[in-house]
Design an enzyme around this catalytic site. Structure first.
Site, PDB file in Angstrom:
ATOM      1  N   LEU A 184       0.860  -1.188   0.000  1.00 29.37           N
ATOM      2  CA  LEU A 184       0.000   0.000   0.000  1.00 29.37           C
ATOM      3  C   LEU A 184       0.889   1.229   0.000  1.00 29.37           C
ATOM      4  O   LEU A 184       1.837   1.319   0.787  1.00 29.37           O
ATOM      5  CB  LEU A 184      -0.914   0.001   1.231  1.00 29.37           C
ATOM      6  CG  LEU A 184      -1.819   1.226   1.422  1.00 29.37           C
ATOM      7  CD1 LEU A 184      -2.806   1.357   0.272  1.00 29.37           C
ATOM      8  CD2 LEU A 184      -2.561   1.132   2.758  1.00 29.37           C
ATOM      9  N   ILE A 203       4.667  -1.084   3.101  1.00 30.45           N
ATOM     10  CA  ILE A 203       4.335   0.297   2.785  1.00 30.45           C
ATOM     11  C   ILE A 203       5.250   0.763   1.663  1.00 30.45           C
ATOM     12  O   ILE A 203       6.476   0.647   1.756  1.00 30.45           O
ATOM     13  CB  ILE A 203       4.503   1.213   4.017  1.00 30.45           C
ATOM     14  CG1 ILE A 203       3.603   0.763   5.168  1.00 30.45           C
ATOM     15  CG2 ILE A 203       4.212   2.659   3.633  1.00 30.45           C
ATOM     16  CD1 ILE A 203       2.128   0.904   4.911  1.00 30.45           C
ATOM     17  N   LYS A 204       4.647   1.299   0.603  1.00 29.42           N
ATOM     18  CA  LYS A 204       5.433   1.771  -0.533  1.00 29.42           C
ATOM     19  C   LYS A 204       5.894   3.211  -0.283  1.00 29.42           C
ATOM     20  O   LYS A 204       5.083   4.096  -0.042  1.00 29.42           O
ATOM     21  CB  LYS A 204       4.611   1.691  -1.819  1.00 29.42           C
ATOM     22  CG  LYS A 204       4.297   0.265  -2.250  1.00 29.42           C
ATOM     23  CD  LYS A 204       3.422   0.209  -3.489  1.00 29.42           C
ATOM     24  CE  LYS A 204       4.216   0.450  -4.736  1.00 29.42           C
ATOM     25  NZ  LYS A 204       3.398   0.214  -5.950  1.00 29.42           N
ATOM     26  N   VAL A 205       7.211   3.396  -0.361  1.00 34.42           N
ATOM     27  CA  VAL A 205       7.836   4.705  -0.177  1.00 34.42           C
ATOM     28  C   VAL A 205       8.714   4.968  -1.395  1.00 34.42           C
ATOM     29  O   VAL A 205       9.521   4.113  -1.774  1.00 34.42           O
ATOM     30  CB  VAL A 205       8.696   4.729   1.106  1.00 34.42           C
ATOM     31  CG1 VAL A 205       9.470   6.041   1.213  1.00 34.42           C
ATOM     32  CG2 VAL A 205       7.821   4.519   2.335  1.00 34.42           C
TER      33      VAL A 205
END
Length: 379
Positions: A109, A140-142
Site C-alpha cells: 500500500l 508500505i510503498k515509499v
C-alpha cells in the site's frame, strides 16, 4: 500444459500481481492465482485504485456505506476503502506468508505520492497506514527519492516493511539499499527482531527503454552516419535490461559484503530486487521480454494481469538475470559512448514518476468525489 509462472518460482523468483480490485478478492480469482500459478504477493498504486473505484459500479455499495458514516471527504473515504481491500488481500495471502516463514506473501500500500519530497510527512503517513492495516504481511510503498531515503531508514528502524518504489538508477538503488541496512542495524540495536522485517527495492524497467528508444529513433530519423545508425539500432530495447542486470550484480556484492553478513547472521532477509513496469510498451518486442530477461534467485517480478497471462502461456524460464552480464555492461558503455544519457534519463524518470503518481492520486480522489456525489444525490 506447462505453467511457466510456476516455473519462475522454481527458479527462485517470486511472482507478484500488479493489480487490485475488490472483485478478485470476492470471486476467488486471487485465491486461484495463488493456488494455480504460485503468485506470492500483490502491489497496488493510485492508478490501479482509480480504475477500480472509478470505473463501473463494483464499489458503489462500499462508497454508499462510507457516506452513511458521515465523512464524505474523498481522501478519508478512499483510504477506508483501500485499507479494507488491502486487509482482505493480506488475509488471502496470509497462508502463503505463514508457510514461507514470513519471507513472502506480501501486499503493498502506497503513501500519498504528494509526499514524495517530504521526509517527515512520509514517515508520519507510513506509520499511520501501517497501524491502520494491522497486518504483518503488509509493505508500505515509499518512493526512492532523496527525501525518501531517510524515511526508509527510519521506518525500517521501527520494524516496518518497506517497498521502495520509483527506482530507475543504480546509484539510487544503492542509496536505498544502504538505508534499508541502516534501518535494520538501528532496529537490532534497540532489541528488535530483524528477522521479522522485510523489504523490496522496486526497479521500474520498461519506462527506461521508452525514453532511450525514443532518443534512438529521433537520432535515426536525422540520418546519422551508417556506423552510428547500426550501433544505435542494436541498442533498442536493451538498455533497461542491461541496467537491471547491473543492479542485480550490485545486489550480489552487497549481500556478500561485510556490512550485510552480521545482519544475515542475526536472521535478516535481503531487500530483494523487484522488477516493476514489466508490461511491454513497444509492440516490436516480445510481450514477455521484461520477464524472460530478468529471472534470478531472490528477486520479484510484479506483473499486470495481461503480462501474467502472456508469460503463463509462452514465457521462457532460464537463469537470464546472471547471464550475459559482460554483454550488458558493453551495451551500457556503448550507450554512454553514443551520448545516450542513462543517468539523466533515470533522474528525469523519477521526477516524471512522482508527477504521474501524484496526478493519478488526484484523479483517484476526483473519481471518489464524483462517485460519492452521485451516491449522495441518489440517497
Amino acid at each position: 500444459m506447462t505453467n511457466h509462472l510456476r516455473e519462475l518460482g522454481d527458479a527462485g523468483q517470486a511472482v507478484w500481481l500488479d493489480y487490485l480490485h475488490r472483485k478478485i478478492l470476492e470471486d476467488g480469482e486471487l485465491a486461484r492465482l495463488i493456488a494455480d500459478d504460485g503468485v506470492k504477493g500483490l502491489t497496488s498504486n493510485p492508478s490501479i485504485f482509480e480504475k477500480a473505484i472509478g470505473d463501473g459500479d463494483a464499489y458503489d455499495q462500499r462508497v454508499q456505506a462510507e457516506l452513511k458514516r458521515g465523512d464524505d471527504q474523498p481522501k478519508a473515504l478512499f483510504e477506508r476503502i483501500a485499507i479494507e481491500d488491502i486487509q482482505a488481500a493480506a488475509d488471502i495471502f496470509r497462508p502463503t506468508f505463514d508457510r514461507l516463514g514470513g519471507r513472502d506473501g506480501f501486499v503493498s500500500l502506497e503513501v500519498s505520492p504528494t509526499l514524495a519530497n517530504d521526509t517527515d510527512g512520509t514517515i508520519a503517513e507510513a506509520r499511520r497506514l501501517w497501524g491502520a492495516v494491522g497486518r504483518p504481511n503488509l509493505m508500505i510503498k515509499v518512493p526512492g527519492t532523496e527525501a525518501g531515503v531517510p524515511a526508509i531508514r527510519q521506518l525500517v528502524g521501527e520494524g516496518i516493511n518497506i517497498n521502495v518504489t520509483l527506482l530507475f538508477g543504480v546509484d539510487a538503488y544503492l542509496d536505498v539499499a544502504g538505508a534499508h541496512m541502516a534501518g535494520l542495524e538501528a532496529f537490532k540495536a534497540t532489541g528488535g527482531d530483524i528477522s521479522l522485517v522485510h523489504g523490496v527495492a522496486s526497479f521500474f524497467v520498461s519506462r527506461i527503454d521508452t525514453k532511450i528508444d525514443g532518443e534512438i529513433d529521433a537520432r535515426l530519423k536525422a540520418n546519422p552516419a551508417p556506423d552510428a545508425a547500426v550501433r544505435l539500432r542494436r541498442l533498442r530495447g536493451k538498455i533497461a535490461i542491461a541496467n537491471a542486470k547491473r543492479a542485480y550484480q550490485r545486489y550480489l556484492e552487497l549481500i556478500d559484503g561485510p556490512r550485510w553478513k552480521p545482519l544475515a547472521a542475526a536472521g535478516a532477509s535481503p531487500q530483494r530486487l523487484l522488477w516493476a513496469s514489466t508490461g511491454v510498451k513497444d509492440p516490436a518486442y516480445p510481450d514477455t521480454l521484461y520477464v524472460d530477461s530478468l529471472i534470478g534467485p531472490d528477486t520479484v517480478n510484479t506483473m499486470p494481469p495481461k503480462t501474467m497471462d502472456a508469460f503463463r502461456d509462452h514465457g521462457h524460464v532460464s537463469a537470464s538475470l546472471a547471464d550475459s552480464v559482460a554483454e550488458a555492461e558493453h551495451d551500457l558503455a556503448e550507450a554512454q559512448g553514443l551520448g545516450l544519457d542513462l543517468d539523466g534519463v533515470t533522474k528525469t524518470l523519477v521526477v516524471e514518476g512522482v508527477e504521474q503518481f501524484a496526478k493519478a492520486f488526484d484523479e483517484l480522489l476526483r473519481a471518489v468525489a464524483t462517485k460519492s456525489r452521485k451516491m449522495a444525490g441518489a440517497a
